[in-house]
Design a protein around this motif. Structure first.
Motif, PDB file in Angstrom:
ATOM      1  N   HIS A 207      35.879 -36.047 -44.002  1.00  0.00           N
ATOM      2  CA  HIS A 207      35.051 -37.230 -44.210  1.00  0.00           C
ATOM      3  C   HIS A 207      35.782 -38.409 -43.575  1.00  0.00           C
ATOM      4  CE1 HIS A 207      32.084 -39.756 -46.059  1.00  0.00           C
ATOM      5  NE2 HIS A 207      32.925 -40.342 -46.886  1.00  0.00           N
ATOM      6  N   ILE A 208      35.066 -39.217 -42.838  1.00  0.00           N
ATOM      7  CA  ILE A 208      35.684 -40.336 -42.126  1.00  0.00           C
ATOM      8  C   ILE A 208      35.136 -41.652 -42.664  1.00  0.00           C
ATOM      9  CG2 ILE A 208      36.219 -41.331 -39.872  1.00  0.00           C
ATOM     10  CD1 ILE A 208      35.238 -38.666 -38.625  1.00  0.00           C
ATOM     11  N   CYS A 209      36.019 -42.527 -43.090  1.00  0.00           N
ATOM     12  CA  CYS A 209      35.622 -43.851 -43.566  1.00  0.00           C
ATOM     13  C   CYS A 209      36.294 -44.926 -42.720  1.00  0.00           C
ATOM     14  CB  CYS A 209      36.017 -44.054 -45.025  1.00  0.00           C
ATOM     15  SG  CYS A 209      34.975 -43.165 -46.202  1.00  0.00           S
ATOM     16  N   LYS A 210      35.573 -46.002 -42.504  1.00  0.00           N
ATOM     17  CA  LYS A 210      36.123 -47.136 -41.759  1.00  0.00           C
ATOM     18  C   LYS A 210      36.622 -48.189 -42.738  1.00  0.00           C
ATOM     19  CE  LYS A 210      33.346 -49.745 -39.258  1.00  0.00           C
ATOM     20  NZ  LYS A 210      32.502 -50.218 -38.135  1.00  0.00           N
ATOM     21  N   ARG A 211      37.828 -48.689 -42.504  1.00  0.00           N
ATOM     22  CA  ARG A 211      38.445 -49.659 -43.401  1.00  0.00           C
ATOM     23  C   ARG A 211      38.959 -50.867 -42.597  1.00  0.00           C
ATOM     24  NH1 ARG A 211      40.391 -46.750 -47.949  1.00  0.00           N
ATOM     25  NH2 ARG A 211      38.632 -45.515 -48.696  1.00  0.00           N
ATOM     26  N   PRO A 212      39.159 -51.996 -43.267  1.00  0.00           N
ATOM     27  CA  PRO A 212      39.806 -53.132 -42.590  1.00  0.00           C
ATOM     28  C   PRO A 212      41.265 -52.806 -42.294  1.00  0.00           C
ATOM     29  CG  PRO A 212      39.534 -53.574 -44.928  1.00  0.00           C
ATOM     30  CD  PRO A 212      38.809 -52.288 -44.656  1.00  0.00           C
ATOM     31  N   SER A 213      41.816 -53.495 -41.323  1.00  0.00           N
ATOM     32  CA  SER A 213      43.206 -53.250 -40.937  1.00  0.00           C
ATOM     33  C   SER A 213      43.810 -54.549 -40.410  1.00  0.00           C
ATOM     34  CB  SER A 213      43.257 -52.143 -39.881  1.00  0.00           C
ATOM     35  OG  SER A 213      44.592 -51.810 -39.560  1.00  0.00           O
ATOM     36  N   LEU A 214      45.009 -54.452 -39.865  1.00  0.00           N
ATOM     37  CA  LEU A 214      45.679 -55.627 -39.311  1.00  0.00           C
ATOM     38  C   LEU A 214      44.992 -56.118 -38.042  1.00  0.00           C
ATOM     39  CD1 LEU A 214      49.430 -54.587 -39.638  1.00  0.00           C
ATOM     40  CD2 LEU A 214      48.225 -56.265 -41.043  1.00  0.00           C
ATOM     41  N   GLU A 232      46.988 -54.048 -49.909  1.00  0.00           N
ATOM     42  CA  GLU A 232      46.403 -55.381 -49.834  1.00  0.00           C
ATOM     43  C   GLU A 232      45.528 -55.560 -48.599  1.00  0.00           C
ATOM     44  OE1 GLU A 232      49.811 -57.838 -49.784  1.00  0.00           O
ATOM     45  OE2 GLU A 232      50.325 -57.544 -51.896  1.00  0.00           O
ATOM     46  N   VAL A 233      45.798 -54.776 -47.570  1.00  0.00           N
ATOM     47  CA  VAL A 233      45.124 -54.986 -46.283  1.00  0.00           C
ATOM     48  C   VAL A 233      44.073 -53.933 -45.988  1.00  0.00           C
ATOM     49  CG1 VAL A 233      45.479 -55.118 -43.772  1.00  0.00           C
ATOM     50  CG2 VAL A 233      47.119 -56.188 -45.326  1.00  0.00           C
ATOM     51  N   CYS A 234      44.331 -52.680 -46.349  1.00  0.00           N
ATOM     52  CA  CYS A 234      43.519 -51.570 -45.836  1.00  0.00           C
ATOM     53  C   CYS A 234      42.592 -50.900 -46.845  1.00  0.00           C
ATOM     54  CB  CYS A 234      44.445 -50.507 -45.213  1.00  0.00           C
ATOM     55  SG  CYS A 234      45.461 -51.148 -43.868  1.00  0.00           S
ATOM     56  N   LYS A 235      42.458 -51.435 -48.040  1.00  0.00           N
ATOM     57  CA  LYS A 235      41.494 -50.889 -48.980  1.00  0.00           C
ATOM     58  C   LYS A 235      40.081 -51.283 -48.556  1.00  0.00           C
ATOM     59  CE  LYS A 235      44.444 -49.047 -51.909  1.00  0.00           C
ATOM     60  NZ  LYS A 235      44.556 -47.586 -52.089  1.00  0.00           N
ATOM     61  N   ALA A 236      39.086 -50.537 -49.052  1.00  0.00           N
ATOM     62  CA  ALA A 236      37.703 -50.775 -48.639  1.00  0.00           C
ATOM     63  C   ALA A 236      37.248 -52.200 -48.940  1.00  0.00           C
ATOM     64  CB  ALA A 236      36.781 -49.764 -49.319  1.00  0.00           C
ATOM     65  N   ASP A 237      37.721 -52.775 -50.063  1.00  0.00           N
ATOM     66  CA  ASP A 237      37.278 -54.105 -50.456  1.00  0.00           C
ATOM     67  C   ASP A 237      38.294 -55.202 -50.143  1.00  0.00           C
ATOM     68  OD1 ASP A 237      39.160 -53.235 -52.228  1.00  0.00           O
ATOM     69  OD2 ASP A 237      38.052 -53.758 -54.048  1.00  0.00           O
ATOM     70  N   SER A 238      39.288 -54.888 -49.305  1.00  0.00           N
ATOM     71  CA  SER A 238      40.315 -55.877 -48.974  1.00  0.00           C
ATOM     72  C   SER A 238      39.720 -57.037 -48.170  1.00  0.00           C
ATOM     73  CB  SER A 238      41.443 -55.222 -48.161  1.00  0.00           C
ATOM     74  OG  SER A 238      42.099 -54.236 -48.917  1.00  0.00           O
ATOM     75  N   GLN A 239      40.224 -58.234 -48.463  1.00  0.00           N
ATOM     76  CA  GLN A 239      39.794 -59.423 -47.728  1.00  0.00           C
ATOM     77  C   GLN A 239      41.002 -60.239 -47.310  1.00  0.00           C
ATOM     78  OE1 GLN A 239      36.944 -61.418 -50.277  1.00  0.00           O
ATOM     79  NE2 GLN A 239      35.312 -59.998 -49.750  1.00  0.00           N
ATOM     80  N   SER A 240      41.975 -59.572 -46.732  1.00  0.00           N
ATOM     81  CA  SER A 240      43.213 -60.224 -46.332  1.00  0.00           C
ATOM     82  C   SER A 240      43.002 -61.065 -45.074  1.00  0.00           C
ATOM     83  CB  SER A 240      44.295 -59.166 -46.059  1.00  0.00           C
ATOM     84  OG  SER A 240      45.436 -59.754 -45.476  1.00  0.00           O
ATOM     85  N   THR A 241      43.668 -62.204 -45.038  1.00  0.00           N
ATOM     86  CA  THR A 241      43.619 -63.036 -43.832  1.00  0.00           C
ATOM     87  C   THR A 241      44.264 -62.325 -42.648  1.00  0.00           C
ATOM     88  OG1 THR A 241      45.690 -64.121 -44.508  1.00  0.00           O
ATOM     89  CG2 THR A 241      43.618 -65.192 -45.148  1.00  0.00           C
ATOM     90  N   LEU A 242      45.109 -61.326 -42.932  1.00  0.00           N
ATOM     91  CA  LEU A 242      45.741 -60.572 -41.844  1.00  0.00           C
ATOM     92  C   LEU A 242      44.743 -59.689 -41.098  1.00  0.00           C
ATOM     93  CD1 LEU A 242      49.079 -59.454 -43.547  1.00  0.00           C
ATOM     94  CD2 LEU A 242      48.756 -61.272 -41.861  1.00  0.00           C
ATOM     95  N   SER A 243      43.531 -59.550 -41.646  1.00  0.00           N
ATOM     96  CA  SER A 243      42.510 -58.728 -40.995  1.00  0.00           C
ATOM     97  C   SER A 243      41.508 -59.557 -40.188  1.00  0.00           C
ATOM     98  CB  SER A 243      41.741 -57.912 -42.051  1.00  0.00           C
ATOM     99  OG  SER A 243      42.598 -57.026 -42.731  1.00  0.00           O
ATOM    100  N   ILE A 244      41.667 -60.863 -40.192  1.00  0.00           N
ATOM    101  CA  ILE A 244      40.725 -61.730 -39.474  1.00  0.00           C
ATOM    102  C   ILE A 244      41.198 -61.906 -38.032  1.00  0.00           C
ATOM    103  CG2 ILE A 244      39.648 -64.001 -39.386  1.00  0.00           C
ATOM    104  CD1 ILE A 244      40.140 -64.211 -42.418  1.00  0.00           C
ATOM    105  N   LEU A 245      40.390 -61.439 -37.092  1.00  0.00           N
ATOM    106  CA  LEU A 245      40.763 -61.545 -35.685  1.00  0.00           C
ATOM    107  C   LEU A 245      40.829 -63.000 -35.246  1.00  0.00           C
ATOM    108  CD1 LEU A 245      38.589 -58.738 -34.014  1.00  0.00           C
ATOM    109  CD2 LEU A 245      41.054 -58.687 -34.429  1.00  0.00           C
ATOM    110  N   ASP A 246      41.789 -63.310 -34.371  1.00  0.00           N
ATOM    111  CA  ASP A 246      41.848 -64.627 -33.758  1.00  0.00           C
ATOM    112  C   ASP A 246      40.670 -64.780 -32.798  1.00  0.00           C
ATOM    113  OD1 ASP A 246      44.194 -65.223 -35.124  1.00  0.00           O
ATOM    114  OD2 ASP A 246      45.449 -64.335 -33.552  1.00  0.00           O
TER     115      ASP A 246
END
Length: 358
Positions: A207-214, A232-246
């Motif tokens: 099973h393949i799931c897509k998650r937020p990342s750095l 903090e970064v890669c959970k399904a519901d994470s909303q880390s600023t480290l995941s926001i693209l420049d």
């Protein structure tokens, strides 16, 4: 219910993981497949608890502690290994020696890096090096010799056993290496537009799931190391600023995961490591589009795996059946794949990519 003689599954996992499990549903699924479920207590002699046919466990943290010299953990693992040695007909999910292969990041990165079937298929593990000293000059030399480029992700060598195993550091320059605490592994960071693909395995089902990342990072002499936890970064519901693209990194197109690549990686992991319950993380290089395998996990969280218990019991049925037919003395990770099955759509907000394949 299957027309088989009732068998017993013994299960052990930590209190934390146990609390997350729907025991009522698991007991029901076991019963529907002709199994009785017994929760094992490692503080008591296993011989006194039940005659079991299948042993399911997540002993990773205890194995890791034992391998690092913890006396209590060593005693527990020694008793488990002796019990399994005394009862070679028990099907073990998964064999402890196979699990040990994934406790050391340098070990399994080496397996991935040396895999010939990845050649010319757009699959790689980013260049990496192990630090066994805190001497920065020595470590710079090791990085250069192994082709590791900044920025890097610094990870503890031991992948299980403590919260620190999931604590990472992004390092942008040589002076930043001062924060590395050996033993650790540094791995070249691959820009992947802040998207991580997690692949969960149960035997030949995946099973393949897509998650937020750095977000994307670049080498710089001016940026200080960034400390973060994967939770903090890669959970399904994470909303880390480290995941926001420049702004300059906004992707024009969405990179799509190649399922043929995923199948190739699965076959290699089953052949070389032989786990029924495992997972791995993939990112897609935003320049070349190649797939980078950046981590492997033992018995990951299957929260979003559709019908997890049914697939688990189907897998156990297959293992027990093959052992009965072949009369093998012990399951040693040699369970063969006749075809790979994508189990379907993911219900979390990040979705899933996939097709039915054989």
């Amino acid at each position: 219910m299957n027309d088989v003689v009732s068998k017993t599954i013994g299960i052990w996992m930590s209190g934390k993981k146990s609390q997350k499990l729907n025991w009522k549903e698991l007991i029901s699924a076991c019963a529907s497949h002709g199994y009785k479920l017994v929760k094992l207590d490692l503080e008591r002699p296993l011989e006194d608890q039940a005659r079991i046919d299948v042993f399911i466990h997540k002993l990773t943290d205890i194995i890791a502690a034992a391998d690092q010299g913890d006396p209590k953990a060593s005693t527990i693992i020694g008793q488990v290994e002796q019990y399994l040695s005394n009862h070679p007909n028990i099907a073990v999910v998964d064999p402890l020696d196979n699990v040990r292969m994934l406790l050391n990041r340098y070990c399994y990165y080496s397996i991935l890096q040396n895999e010939p079937s990845f050649q010319n298929k757009g699959i790689f593990t980013p260049t990496f090096a192990e630090f066994t000293t805190n001497d920065i000059e020595v470590n710079i030399g090791i990085m250069k010799a192994r082709g590791v480029k900044f920025p890097v992700i610094c990870k503890p060598t031991i992948a299980h056993g403590s919260k620190s195993a999931h604590e990472m550091i992004v390092i942008f320059n040589e002076k930043g290496l001062s924060v590395c605490k050996s033993p650790c592994v540094v791995q070249t960071f691959v820009n992947h537009n802040a998207v991580l693909h997690k692949v969960f395995l149960i035997g030949n089902r995946y099973h393949i799931c897509k998650r937020p990342s750095l977000k994307n990072f670049y080498a710089s002499e001016d940026i200080e190391p960034i400390f973060y936890s994967t939770g903090e970064v890669c959970k399904a519901d994470s909303q880390s600023t480290l995941s926001i693209l420049d702004p300059q990194d906004k992707p024009d197109i969405t990179m799509t995961i190649n399922e043929d690549v995923i199948k190739t990686v699965i076959r290699v992991l089953r052949k070389e490591i032989g786990l029924l319950l495992a997972g791995f993380d993939v990112v897609i290089d935003n320049q070349a589009g190649n797939h980078a395998v950046i981590d492997i996990n033992v018995y990951p969280s299957y929260d979003n795996f559709p019908n997890f218990f049914e697939h688990l019991l189907d897998c156990i049925d297959e293992v027990v059946s093959k052992r009965t037919v072949k009369g093998c003395k012990n399951y040693e990770g040699s369970y063969r794949i006749n075809g790979l099955i994508n189990v379907g759509k993911c219900t979390n907000s990040y979705g899933v990519f996939g097709m039915n394949v054989n």
